[in-house]
Design a protein around this motif. Structure first.
Motif, PDB file in Angstrom:
ATOM      1  N   TYR B  35      -6.620  -3.276  -1.282  1.00 32.90           N
ATOM      2  CA  TYR B  35      -6.301  -3.745   0.060  1.00 32.90           C
ATOM      3  C   TYR B  35      -4.813  -3.544   0.294  1.00 32.90           C
ATOM      4  O   TYR B  35      -4.019  -3.513  -0.643  1.00 32.90           O
ATOM      5  N   GLN B  37      -1.563  -5.203   2.618  1.00 35.40           N
ATOM      6  CA  GLN B  37      -1.133  -6.341   3.432  1.00 35.40           C
ATOM      7  C   GLN B  37       0.253  -6.053   3.965  1.00 35.40           C
ATOM      8  O   GLN B  37       1.244  -6.119   3.211  1.00 35.40           O
ATOM      9  N   GLY B  40       3.366 -10.286   7.175  1.00 34.27           N
ATOM     10  CA  GLY B  40       2.891 -11.243   8.173  1.00 34.27           C
ATOM     11  C   GLY B  40       1.500 -10.969   8.713  1.00 34.27           C
ATOM     12  O   GLY B  40       1.094 -11.577   9.706  1.00 34.27           O
ATOM     13  N   GLN B  41       0.770 -10.097   8.047  1.00 34.41           N
ATOM     14  CA  GLN B  41      -0.554  -9.752   8.543  1.00 34.41           C
ATOM     15  C   GLN B  41      -1.630 -10.043   7.512  1.00 34.41           C
ATOM     16  O   GLN B  41      -1.358 -10.393   6.364  1.00 34.41           O
ATOM     17  N   GLY B  42      -2.866  -9.904   7.944  1.00 32.02           N
ATOM     18  CA  GLY B  42      -3.989 -10.066   7.026  1.00 32.02           C
ATOM     19  C   GLY B  42      -4.160  -8.841   6.163  1.00 32.02           C
ATOM     20  O   GLY B  42      -3.400  -7.886   6.226  1.00 32.02           O
ATOM     21  N   LEU B  43      -5.174  -8.885   5.321  1.00 26.13           N
ATOM     22  CA  LEU B  43      -5.436  -7.787   4.399  1.00 26.13           C
ATOM     23  C   LEU B  43      -6.290  -6.724   5.062  1.00 26.13           C
ATOM     24  O   LEU B  43      -7.245  -7.016   5.766  1.00 26.13           O
ATOM     25  N   PHE B  45      -8.633  -3.447   4.250  1.00 28.50           N
ATOM     26  CA  PHE B  45      -9.385  -2.800   3.179  1.00 28.50           C
ATOM     27  C   PHE B  45      -9.057  -1.307   3.127  1.00 28.50           C
ATOM     28  O   PHE B  45      -8.999  -0.631   4.155  1.00 28.50           O
ATOM     29  N   LEU B  91      -2.732  -4.880  -2.729  1.00 25.11           N
ATOM     30  CA  LEU B  91      -3.466  -5.832  -3.548  1.00 25.11           C
ATOM     31  C   LEU B  91      -4.726  -5.192  -4.104  1.00 25.11           C
ATOM     32  O   LEU B  91      -5.428  -4.457  -3.410  1.00 25.11           O
ATOM     33  N   PHE B 106      -8.287 -11.554  -7.112  1.00 27.63           N
ATOM     34  CA  PHE B 106      -7.171 -10.719  -6.681  1.00 27.63           C
ATOM     35  C   PHE B 106      -6.037 -10.728  -7.698  1.00 27.63           C
ATOM     36  O   PHE B 106      -5.772 -11.746  -8.360  1.00 27.63           O
ATOM     37  N   PRO B 108      -1.770  -9.992  -8.355  1.00 26.77           N
ATOM     38  CA  PRO B 108      -0.575 -10.492  -7.674  1.00 26.77           C
ATOM     39  C   PRO B 108       0.008  -9.506  -6.671  1.00 26.77           C
ATOM     40  O   PRO B 108       0.873  -9.872  -5.893  1.00 26.77           O
TER      41      PRO B 108
END
Lengths: 118, 115
Positions: B35, B37, B40-43, B45, B91, B106, B108
């Motif tokens: 993923y 990221q 400031g945003q979501g993950l 895919f 990630l 997940f 780090p």
């Protein structure tokens, strides 16, 4: 198409307050899974809960509780008596195995940053 | 037990250079996911592996991105000719099985900064 919306980008509360994080999802499938993850400042995502679309029972785990309502396509997360250690970004996610070829692929919302002040 | 590990934890590179990001999944986990990221945003895919096979590469942002996995172990995500918009945390996650969603664990992440 799958979509997860977390309308609250940032919430600030004082310790011991209750706080609810909203999550609204969109999917065409009848079988799907919903998740909540916590991302503390260290950055590593921590799994909190998984719920399948056939189980609408609310769940409580200590100070955490989840309210799943298929009628409104929502899967909200409440923290009772918040603590400073709850400060993190919380992500709601959807897995919709029947729609795409990526099986367990997670579609994430944009996250809600929760700040709990002492 | 050991969780998912990723290396390097931080990578600063100049625009135009190639980078390799590594993921070591939990031993025995057959499925592996990448993923991205952005700040400031979501993950978002990118790609998944079932064993060492990646059935669907459509999530990769461009042909500069590629990924490989050796058996059911290490995976590398390679970004060629990096651009500033590639700056993000990458990630990796792994899960025990396939089909009905197993929990994804997940790592780090690798923070990539393209200057």
């Amino acid at each position: 198409a799958q979509k997860v919306t977390q309308a609250q980008t940032e919430i600030s509360v004082v310790e011991k307050e209750d706080v609810t994080l909203d999550c609204v999802y969109e999917t065409r499938d009848t079988t799907y899974y919903l998740f909540w993850y916590k991302q503390p400042p260290s950055g590593e995502l921590v799994f909190l809960i998984r719920r399948n679309s056939f189980d609408e029972q609310n769940e409580i785990s200590g100070r955490y509780s989840w309210n799943f309502q298929k009628s409104t396509s929502s899967f909200n997360f409440t923290i009772t008596a918040s603590q400073v250690v709850d400060s993190a970004v919380y992500f709601c996610a959807l897995s919709d195995p029947g729609v795409n070829n990526a099986g367990n692929m997670l579609t994430f919302g944009g996250g809600t940053r929760l700040m709990v002040k002492p | 037990g050991a969780g998912v590990s990723q290396s390097p934890s931080n990578k600063v590179t100049e625009k135009g250079k190639d980078v390799e990001l590594r993921c070591d999944p939990i031993s025995g986990h057959t499925a592996l996911y990448w993923y991205r990221q952005r700040l400031g945003q979501g993950l978002e895919f990118l790609i998944y592996f079932q064993g060492n096979s990646a059935p669907d590469k459509s999530g990769l942002p461009s042909d500069r991105f590629s990924a490989e996995r050796t058996g059911e172990s290490v995976s590398t995500l390679t970004i060629q000719r990096t651009q500033q918009e590639d700056s993000a945390v990458y990630l990796c996650a792994s899960s025990l099985g396939w089909g009905p969603p197993y929990e994804q664990y997940f790592g780090p992440g690798t923070r990539l900064t393209v200057t």
